[in-house]
Design a protein around this motif. Structure first.
Motif, PDB file in Angstrom:
ATOM      1  N   LEU A   3      -3.464  -2.405  -5.475  1.00 52.01           N
ATOM      2  CA  LEU A   3      -2.312  -2.002  -6.324  1.00 52.01           C
ATOM      3  C   LEU A   3      -2.088  -2.924  -7.513  1.00 52.01           C
ATOM      4  CD1 LEU A   3       0.117  -0.678  -3.498  1.00 52.01           C
ATOM      5  CD2 LEU A   3      -1.645   0.819  -4.627  1.00 52.01           C
ATOM      6  N   THR A  27      -4.118  -6.315  -1.301  1.00 56.07           N
ATOM      7  CA  THR A  27      -3.802  -5.037  -2.027  1.00 56.07           C
ATOM      8  C   THR A  27      -4.680  -4.714  -3.256  1.00 56.07           C
ATOM      9  OG1 THR A  27      -2.116  -3.684  -3.010  1.00 56.07           O
ATOM     10  CG2 THR A  27      -2.020  -6.076  -3.225  1.00 56.07           C
ATOM     11  N   GLY A  50      -2.689  -1.636   6.487  1.00 57.11           N
ATOM     12  CA  GLY A  50      -2.836  -2.939   6.282  1.00 57.11           C
ATOM     13  C   GLY A  50      -2.453  -3.782   7.561  1.00 57.11           C
ATOM     14  N   SER A  58       0.696  -1.124   0.130  1.00 52.80           N
ATOM     15  CA  SER A  58      -0.033  -0.182   0.146  1.00 52.80           C
ATOM     16  C   SER A  58       0.872   1.101  -0.019  1.00 52.80           C
ATOM     17  CB  SER A  58      -1.010   0.104   1.242  1.00 52.80           C
ATOM     18  OG  SER A  58      -0.078   0.497   2.321  1.00 52.80           O
ATOM     19  N   TRP A  59       0.322   2.194  -0.621  1.00 53.66           N
ATOM     20  CA  TRP A  59       1.338   3.552  -0.586  1.00 53.66           C
ATOM     21  C   TRP A  59       1.258   3.968   0.908  1.00 53.66           C
ATOM     22  CZ3 TRP A  59       3.512   3.262  -5.003  1.00 53.66           C
ATOM     23  CH2 TRP A  59       3.124   2.791  -5.894  1.00 53.66           C
ATOM     24  N   GLN A  60       0.458   4.009   1.740  1.00 54.32           N
ATOM     25  CA  GLN A  60       0.559   4.413   3.069  1.00 54.32           C
ATOM     26  C   GLN A  60       1.574   3.814   3.556  1.00 54.32           C
ATOM     27  OE1 GLN A  60      -2.193   3.423   1.614  1.00 54.32           O
ATOM     28  NE2 GLN A  60      -3.980   4.582   2.054  1.00 54.32           N
TER      29      GLN A  60
END
Length: 460
Positions: free
Chosen positions: A280, A278, A205, A154-156
């Motif tokens: 993504l 995810t 996550g 995840s980008w976070q």
């Protein structure tokens, strides 16, 4: 890594004359063993390489004993035997490992005198980092962000990992023996505290997997795997001590995480790993691997030519691991990754001269043996899950070590077979050997010569 200085060779003195001094050679061999130990090389390979170098200098009566923190070299036998011993405390960066590898290649061919070799070892031990401190810190942040994209996509998670990686990278710049001992537990406590506080407000996550990324360089995955390899090679003392040290390291990291969780007041469910989900795209894993390889290259001050080979090994290891997880499950997925990447790394070392440690260590962290162990210990204690999760993590480490053993053995078998085929040669009979003289003429000449020999034999 200071080595006792040696006097320079006299004018006109040849290398072969210098090697006649057993004390000089013993000091040189001991320095090489110390350097390889500081490079995280396995004890069985250190002994084999040092003995091979001693024979290259014409010395057969040499024995070597190597432990994870001690190196001993003996020259001579009986009353003439002399032993040199040195405690190993240094840890080499990748640029130092590369220079040591270059020196080892010269020593295997006896192209450098022991006196010059000792001076070169002192220079390698005193080498300043080839990267500025800011670049090394930035590299650790990139390494963490890339690994976070692989573990908790995840980008976070990548952003949080980047920040935590920068924080730990700054802490690792401080040169202090005391701080080095307590830094793993302080780092795990600090990272866990930040992640547990952010988890309710940021979609990270799995918090545990996000924690693994900034702690990657503290994880004893390579230590545990090398220990299992040494046990399989019959090095029981070295293998057992590495396993013990690795387990203690895991326990310290887990203690830091559990302490932070206790302060924050998280529940037992926070210590249980979640399935990685995810949204993504699939190619984000490629970005993660590229960032991870670049971060490793910057943080460990690796030579420029090593980046592409490290990235290749990471892609192969990660791909093989994912294939193994798809076919047989995650518990033995590391076996496939290690089985494929081990011969690749050895091939890169033989073909391009890139030391295997520089490619193996990043691949080990991608295969995540240490991460699995840390999750297992944390879950077993924090979530009261018992010994089952820790046993599963240990099986993961064993499968990776088995993959490395089998992959390395297969590569050496194929290479040895290829060398034997290349050396295979049969001398043709003289009458069939290439020549400008016609074959019939050579047969007649050979027949005449044999007849003359028989007649002389009868007269005698």
């Amino acid at each position: 890594m200071p080595i006792t200085p040696a006097p320079p060779p006299a004018d006109g003195e040849r290398p072969s004359d210098t090697v006649q001094d057993p004390a000089l050679l013993r000091t040189f061999l001991l320095g090489l063993a110390e350097g390889m130990t500081a490079s995280a090389e396995s004890t069985d390979r250190i002994r084999a390489d040092v003995v091979q170098i001693a024979r290259a200098y014409g010395w057969e009566d040499v024995d070597v004993v190597v432990l994870p923190t001690i190196a001993m070299v003996q020259t001579g036998r009986g009353d003439t035997a002399r032993v040199a011993l040195r405690s190993v405390r240094a840890t080499f960066r990748f640029d130092q490992i590369a220079e040591l590898s270059r020196l080892m290649r010269q020593a295997r061919a006896a192209e450098i005198t022991p006196a010059d070799g000792i001076r070169r070892l002192n220079e390698i031990g005193a080498m300043p980092p080839s990267r500025h401190w800011f670049m090394r810190t930035f590299g650790h942040a990139l390494l963490t962000a890339g690994l976070a994209l692989l573990l908790a996509p995840s980008w976070q998670a990548a952003l949080v990992g980047f920040g935590l990686g920068a924080l730990i990278g700054v802490a690792k710049l401080v040169r202090s023996q005391t701080l080095t001992l307590v830094l793993p537990i302080v780092a795990s406590f600090t990272c866990a505290l930040i992640v547990f506080l952010l988890a309710p407000y940021v979609a990270l996550g799995d918090p545990l997997r996000v924690l693994i990324a900034p702690l990657a360089t503290f994880l004893p995955g390579a230590l545990l795997t090398t220990g299992v390899r040494e046990l399989a090679a019959g090095q029981m003392v070295a293998g057992t001590s590495r396993l013990g040290a690795g387990l203690v390291q895991l326990a310290l990291l887990a203690f830091g995480i559990l302490s932070a969780g206790t302060i924050v007041g998280v529940g037992e469910e926070s210590y249980s790993p979640l399935e990685a989900t995810t949204t993504l795209p699939w190619w984000v894993a490629g970005i993660g691997l590229a960032l991870y390889a670049l971060g490793t290259y910057l943080h460990f001050a690796a030579p420029g030519r090593s980046y592409g080979w490290v990235l290749l090994a990471l892609v192969v290891a990660y791909g093989a691991q994912q294939l193994g997880a798809f076919l047989l499950g995650p518990s033995v997925s590391g076996f496939f990754g290690a089985l494929v990447v081990a011969p690749l790394v050895l091939w890169i070392e033989d073909l391009r001269g890139v030391p295997s440690q520089m490619v193996f260590l990043p691949a080990f962290w991608v295969l995540v043996p240490g991460a699995s162990g840390l999750i297992g210990v944390t879950e077993a204690v924090g979530a009261s899950a018992g010994i089952g999760d820790f046993s599963a993590a240990f099986v993961t480490v064993m499968s990776i070590a088995l993959g490395v053993l089998i992959g390395s053995a297969l590569y050496r078998f194929v290479r040895r077979s290829a060398e034997e085929l290349s050396e295979f040669h049969i001398d043709l009979p003289a009458v069939l050997a290439p020549s400008d003289e016609p074959v019939l003429t050579r047969i007649a000449s050979a027949t005449t010569t044999r007849s003359s020999r028989r007649r002389r034999g009868r007269r005698d």
